[in-house]
Design a protein around this motif. Structure first.
Motif, PDB file in Angstrom:
ATOM      1  N   ARG A  77       3.844   9.838  -5.556  1.00  0.00           N
ATOM      2  CA  ARG A  77       2.616  10.163  -4.813  1.00  0.00           C
ATOM      3  C   ARG A  77       2.636   9.655  -3.372  1.00  0.00           C
ATOM      4  O   ARG A  77       2.036  10.265  -2.496  1.00  0.00           O
ATOM      5  CB  ARG A  77       1.400   9.583  -5.539  1.00  0.00           C
ATOM      6  N   ARG A  78       3.305   8.537  -3.168  1.00  0.00           N
ATOM      7  CA  ARG A  78       3.410   8.013  -1.809  1.00  0.00           C
ATOM      8  C   ARG A  78       4.043   9.034  -0.861  1.00  0.00           C
ATOM      9  O   ARG A  78       3.785   9.039   0.333  1.00  0.00           O
ATOM     10  CB  ARG A  78       4.287   6.761  -1.818  1.00  0.00           C
ATOM     11  N   THR A  98     -12.592   8.033   7.742  1.00  0.00           N
ATOM     12  CA  THR A  98     -12.050   8.672   6.545  1.00  0.00           C
ATOM     13  C   THR A  98     -10.526   8.781   6.640  1.00  0.00           C
ATOM     14  O   THR A  98      -9.845   8.707   5.639  1.00  0.00           O
ATOM     15  CB  THR A  98     -12.699  10.047   6.214  1.00  0.00           C
ATOM     16  N   ARG A 100      -8.580   6.607   8.251  1.00  0.00           N
ATOM     17  CA  ARG A 100      -8.082   5.242   7.984  1.00  0.00           C
ATOM     18  C   ARG A 100      -8.089   4.952   6.486  1.00  0.00           C
ATOM     19  O   ARG A 100      -7.165   4.357   5.949  1.00  0.00           O
ATOM     20  CB  ARG A 100      -8.978   4.214   8.672  1.00  0.00           C
ATOM     21  N   PHE A 101      -9.171   5.380   5.854  1.00  0.00           N
ATOM     22  CA  PHE A 101      -9.298   5.171   4.406  1.00  0.00           C
ATOM     23  C   PHE A 101      -8.119   5.809   3.672  1.00  0.00           C
ATOM     24  O   PHE A 101      -7.480   5.190   2.827  1.00  0.00           O
ATOM     25  CB  PHE A 101     -10.619   5.778   3.924  1.00  0.00           C
ATOM     26  N   SER A 102      -7.809   7.057   4.029  1.00  0.00           N
ATOM     27  CA  SER A 102      -6.714   7.754   3.358  1.00  0.00           C
ATOM     28  C   SER A 102      -5.402   7.005   3.525  1.00  0.00           C
ATOM     29  O   SER A 102      -4.632   6.861   2.583  1.00  0.00           O
ATOM     30  CB  SER A 102      -6.542   9.161   3.932  1.00  0.00           C
ATOM     31  N   GLY A 104      -4.880   3.821   4.069  1.00  0.00           N
ATOM     32  CA  GLY A 104      -4.876   2.600   3.269  1.00  0.00           C
ATOM     33  C   GLY A 104      -4.721   2.889   1.789  1.00  0.00           C
ATOM     34  O   GLY A 104      -4.003   2.197   1.078  1.00  0.00           O
ATOM     35  N   LEU A 105      -5.404   3.932   1.343  1.00  0.00           N
ATOM     36  CA  LEU A 105      -5.363   4.294  -0.066  1.00  0.00           C
ATOM     37  C   LEU A 105      -3.931   4.566  -0.518  1.00  0.00           C
ATOM     38  O   LEU A 105      -3.556   4.302  -1.652  1.00  0.00           O
ATOM     39  CB  LEU A 105      -6.220   5.539  -0.287  1.00  0.00           C
ATOM     40  N   PHE A 106      -3.138   5.091   0.374  1.00  0.00           N
ATOM     41  CA  PHE A 106      -1.749   5.387   0.034  1.00  0.00           C
ATOM     42  C   PHE A 106      -0.824   4.201   0.301  1.00  0.00           C
ATOM     43  O   PHE A 106       0.396   4.339   0.291  1.00  0.00           O
ATOM     44  CB  PHE A 106      -1.268   6.653   0.753  1.00  0.00           C
ATOM     45  N   GLY A 107      -1.454   3.043   0.554  1.00  0.00           N
ATOM     46  CA  GLY A 107      -0.673   1.815   0.626  1.00  0.00           C
ATOM     47  C   GLY A 107      -0.007   1.535   1.953  1.00  0.00           C
ATOM     48  O   GLY A 107       0.848   0.659   2.051  1.00  0.00           O
ATOM     49  N   LYS A 108      -0.400   2.284   2.990  1.00  0.00           N
ATOM     50  CA  LYS A 108       0.238   2.043   4.294  1.00  0.00           C
ATOM     51  C   LYS A 108      -0.593   1.057   5.108  1.00  0.00           C
ATOM     52  O   LYS A 108      -1.817   1.141   5.119  1.00  0.00           O
ATOM     53  CB  LYS A 108       0.329   3.358   5.071  1.00  0.00           C
ATOM     54  N   PRO A 109       0.079   0.140   5.795  1.00  0.00           N
ATOM     55  CA  PRO A 109      -0.657  -0.789   6.647  1.00  0.00           C
ATOM     56  C   PRO A 109      -1.311  -0.060   7.814  1.00  0.00           C
ATOM     57  O   PRO A 109      -0.872   1.019   8.219  1.00  0.00           O
ATOM     58  CB  PRO A 109       0.416  -1.758   7.143  1.00  0.00           C
ATOM     59  N   LYS A 147      -6.097  13.730   7.178  1.00  0.00           N
ATOM     60  CA  LYS A 147      -6.098  12.778   6.061  1.00  0.00           C
ATOM     61  C   LYS A 147      -4.783  12.866   5.288  1.00  0.00           C
ATOM     62  O   LYS A 147      -4.207  11.849   4.910  1.00  0.00           O
ATOM     63  CB  LYS A 147      -7.271  13.072   5.116  1.00  0.00           C
TER      64      LYS A 147
ATOM     65  N   ASN B   2      -1.210  -2.320  -5.376  1.00  0.00           N
ATOM     66  CA  ASN B   2      -1.384  -1.706  -4.070  1.00  0.00           C
ATOM     67  C   ASN B   2      -2.662  -2.319  -3.455  1.00  0.00           C
ATOM     68  O   ASN B   2      -3.738  -1.738  -3.496  1.00  0.00           O
ATOM     69  CB  ASN B   2      -1.522  -0.184  -4.262  1.00  0.00           C
ATOM     70  N   GLN B   4      -3.393  -2.852  -0.460  1.00  0.00           N
ATOM     71  CA  GLN B   4      -3.840  -2.085   0.693  1.00  0.00           C
ATOM     72  C   GLN B   4      -4.908  -1.071   0.264  1.00  0.00           C
ATOM     73  O   GLN B   4      -5.916  -0.891   0.934  1.00  0.00           O
ATOM     74  CB  GLN B   4      -2.613  -1.345   1.252  1.00  0.00           C
ATOM     75  N   SER B   8      -8.846  -0.833   1.180  1.00  0.00           N
ATOM     76  CA  SER B   8      -9.411   0.379   1.781  1.00  0.00           C
ATOM     77  C   SER B   8     -10.659   0.831   1.046  1.00  0.00           C
ATOM     78  O   SER B   8     -11.660   1.185   1.674  1.00  0.00           O
ATOM     79  CB  SER B   8      -8.392   1.518   1.752  1.00  0.00           C
ATOM     80  N   GLU B  91      -8.738  12.742  -3.825  1.00  0.00           N
ATOM     81  CA  GLU B  91      -7.879  11.846  -3.067  1.00  0.00           C
ATOM     82  C   GLU B  91      -7.505  10.609  -3.896  1.00  0.00           C
ATOM     83  O   GLU B  91      -6.363  10.160  -3.870  1.00  0.00           O
ATOM     84  CB  GLU B  91      -8.603  11.430  -1.783  1.00  0.00           C
ATOM     85  N   PRO B  96      -1.370   6.784  -4.834  1.00  0.00           N
ATOM     86  CA  PRO B  96      -0.538   5.894  -5.650  1.00  0.00           C
ATOM     87  C   PRO B  96      -1.296   4.636  -6.048  1.00  0.00           C
ATOM     88  O   PRO B  96      -0.935   3.534  -5.648  1.00  0.00           O
ATOM     89  CB  PRO B  96       0.648   5.575  -4.729  1.00  0.00           C
TER      90      PRO B  96
END
Ligand code: ATP
Ligand code: MG
Lengths: 309, 253
Positions: A77-78, A98, A100-102, A104-109, A147, B2, B4, B8, B91, B96
């Motif tokens: 998924r990443r 929104t 920024r939220f996306s 972060g949700l995917f684990g990116k700094p 996003k 995760n 992060q 978020s 989303e 992940p």
């Protein structure tokens, strides 16, 4: 080249028992653009949703970058960005939040410089502090793209990115897609517009009733479609094509009453004028003329109707 | 983990809260003041003392619990129901993240908001009555646990609900009555014996009793039972949430 996305015998049966995907197998290579065409209800969104984890497949397997979407869902998924068909956004949120939220949700700094670049490319930078509800439909669609791109995905799914979008924005969208491809992103998009698939895809897939009917290089398809046939009906039937006309590779049909000539419409010269002249000098008289072209549309409609093209 | 993603979700949810900070702050202040006017002044002038504590002070733990429970439930249920309702849940499902991360993010934010409101009420109460807290750490621990467990419960309701009516249904039909009948405004010992027995089946009684013990050092039920009740409730909610994500119930098609 190795496949970045590999789908094997994927079946999806919804709770009601309806089979939306009946054994789809598909490989997508890194860096290519695949356009999925298919009528409403064909299973395009279901296919994308299953790969992305929004719905669960009934059987079969999918790997993204070698990671299984069930056992290795974090890694698979990443790599994926998804632009859904429906515009799903929180109306009161601000664009930048929104996005920024996306990310972060995917684990990116946090990386606002990157997000600025994405928003600028999508002409959304001056709207970054606007609330979603203050945006037009086309802008909202671009927010969805922003996003999806916020976490730097390697594979991007675009589910009907140009549905309900005006001509100008559609061209913009094509440019964005071309830019993404140039930066190495693999793109799978669905569309109802055949010209769209022609304009941007490397390969075209046709799906109907949950089955993938065809996946072919766009160029090969276009060549097939570029062929046109001229049928010349003769006043009197002949036994064989006269030797003088051998160069035209004519086909004798309709028990000798008609000749078929295949030519490439995109060629500099089609050879029709000289054929007609040579026909007359060979002593043949024609009664009627008609031309036929197989377009992607024909192939598409033929496939979807069930009789293979 | 995760983290992060957890961050978020938490930040995003808290942003919604901060957008309406004034509302979030003012409404508990006003409602608490009203409670004091009605219960503390009007009724309290007739009831002198309960178990050696002035009536005004006696109702403070119950008042805080009442708001904390309802706020935790409504914030958490709305927090997860809303993305389902407007479709942005896609989303979360394609990200992940695992169930634990989603729960920590949403439940953590809802519990934080409830805690904030609990503290505001406590501070407002201090303006009306003379409050002495015997076991401050126990008081904080009880309040925290209540925030978390009821936020978990709200999260479950938000996932279960398929429309706005259902979202309101359980809080309105079950939680509010249980809380009002849970000894917020009276001591169980004030009830006739038969009702005292019935009341013991109300789980909220144990929470309010335990919380009140932290304030005044006296309780309707033994403090150990109160702890057991809140721990048991939290565990039940955790198991339910875990099952929901395991099976994809009402989330994944
Ligand atoms: N949640 C669901 N439950 C039951 N059936 C569903 C569900 N979602 C989709 N379907 C059915 O699955 C089939 C495929 O739907 P899907 O959305 O994948 O089509 P599509 O190719 O994306 O169509 P469109 O071009 O209209 O977007 C349809 O017949 C649809 O009714
Ligand atoms: Mg679709």
């Amino acid at each position: 080249m190795a496949a970045i996305l590999s789908v094997r015998d994927l079946v999806k049966r919804y709770d009601g028992g309806f089979e939306a995907l009946s054994g789809v197998t598909l490989d997508i290579e890194k860096g290519e653009i695949l356009a999925l065409l298919g009528p409403n209800g064909a299973g395009k969104t279901t296919l994308i949703s299953t790969i992305c984890g929004i719905t669960e497949g009934t059987s079969g397997s999918v790997t993204v970058g070698g990671h299984d979407i069930v056992n290795g869902y974090r890694d698979s998924r990443r790599m994926i960005g998804l632009v859904p068909q429906e515009i799903n956004l929180e109306p009161f949120e601000r664009v930048i939040n929104t996005v920024r939220f996306s990310r972060g949700l995917f684990g990116k700094p946090k990386n606002d410089a990157y997000l600025e670049k994405v928003l600028r490319e999508l002409s959304l930078w001056d709207k970054k502090d606007s609330r979603i509800m203050e945006l037009s439909g086309g802008m909202k669609r671009r927010v969805l793209i922003a996003k999806a791109l916020s976490h730097e995905p390697e594979v991007l799914f675009l589910d009907e990115p140009t549905a309900g979008v005006d001509v100008e924005l559609r061209k913009d969208m094509w440019k964005i897609v071309a830019g993404l491809k140039a930066s190495g992103t693999t793109i799978i998009l669905t569309t109802h517009y055949i010209e769209e698939a022609e304009a941007i895809a490397d390969r075209i897939g046709v799906i109907a009733k949950g089955e993938l009917l065809l996946v072919e290089e766009k160029q090969a398809l276009l060549t097939r479609m570029g062929q046109k046939q001229l049928q010349i009906d003769l006043t009197t039937a002949i036994e064989a094509v006269p030797d003088a006309l051998a160069a035209y590779k004519l086909e004798l049909v309709d028990t000798g009453r008609a000749l078929l000539y295949s030519y490439d419409t995109r060629g500099e010269r089609t050879g029709i004028t000289s054929l007609l002249a040579d026909l007359a000098s060979a002593g043949l008289t024609m009664r009627d003329l008609q031309t036929k072209q197989s377009s992607l549309e024909d192939i598409f409609v033929g496939l979807v109707a069930g009789d293979a093209a | 983990m995760n983290w992060q993603a957890v961050r978020s979700i938490y930040v995003f949810e808290m942003a919604r809260f901060f957008r309406t900070l004034m509302q979030s702050f003012i409404s508990p202040v006003i409602s608490t003041s009203l409670y004091f006017v009605v219960f503390g002044a009007a009724i309290g002038s007739r009831i002198d003392q309960v178990d050696g504590v002035s009536y005004g002070a006696f109702i403070v733990p119950g008042l805080i619990m009442l708001s904390v429970m309802t706020q935790a439930i409504s914030n958490a249920s709305f927090g997860i129901y809303f993305p389902k309702f407007i479709g942005t849940i896609y989303e979360l499902l394609s990200a992940p993240v695992n169930f634990l991360e989603i729960v920590i993010g949403y439940v953590g934010a809802a519990a934080t908001k409830a805690l904030f409101i609990g503290v505001v009420i406590l501070a407002t109460s201090a303006l009306f009555v003379d409050l002495q807290i015997q076991y401050p750490f126990a008081m904080i621990a009880f309040m925290l646990l209540t925030c978390v467990s009821f936020a978990l419960f709200g999260f479950i309701i938000g996932i279960w609900a398929q429309n706005f009516e259902q979202l309101q249904l359980i809080p309105l039909l079950i939680v509010t009555p249980l809380v009002f009948l849970g000894g917020s405004f009276y001591s169980i010992s004030m009830l006739p014996p038969i009702w005292q027995t019935i009341t013991l089946f109300n789980p909220v009684v144990y929470l309010i009793s335990g919380f009140r013990w932290a304030f005044f050092g006296m309780a309707d039920v033994p403090i150990g039972l109160s702890l057991l009740a809140i721990a048991g409730f939290t565990a039940l909610c955790l198991i339910a949430v875990w099952r929901i994500f395991k099976t994809g119930w009402r989330i994944r098609k």
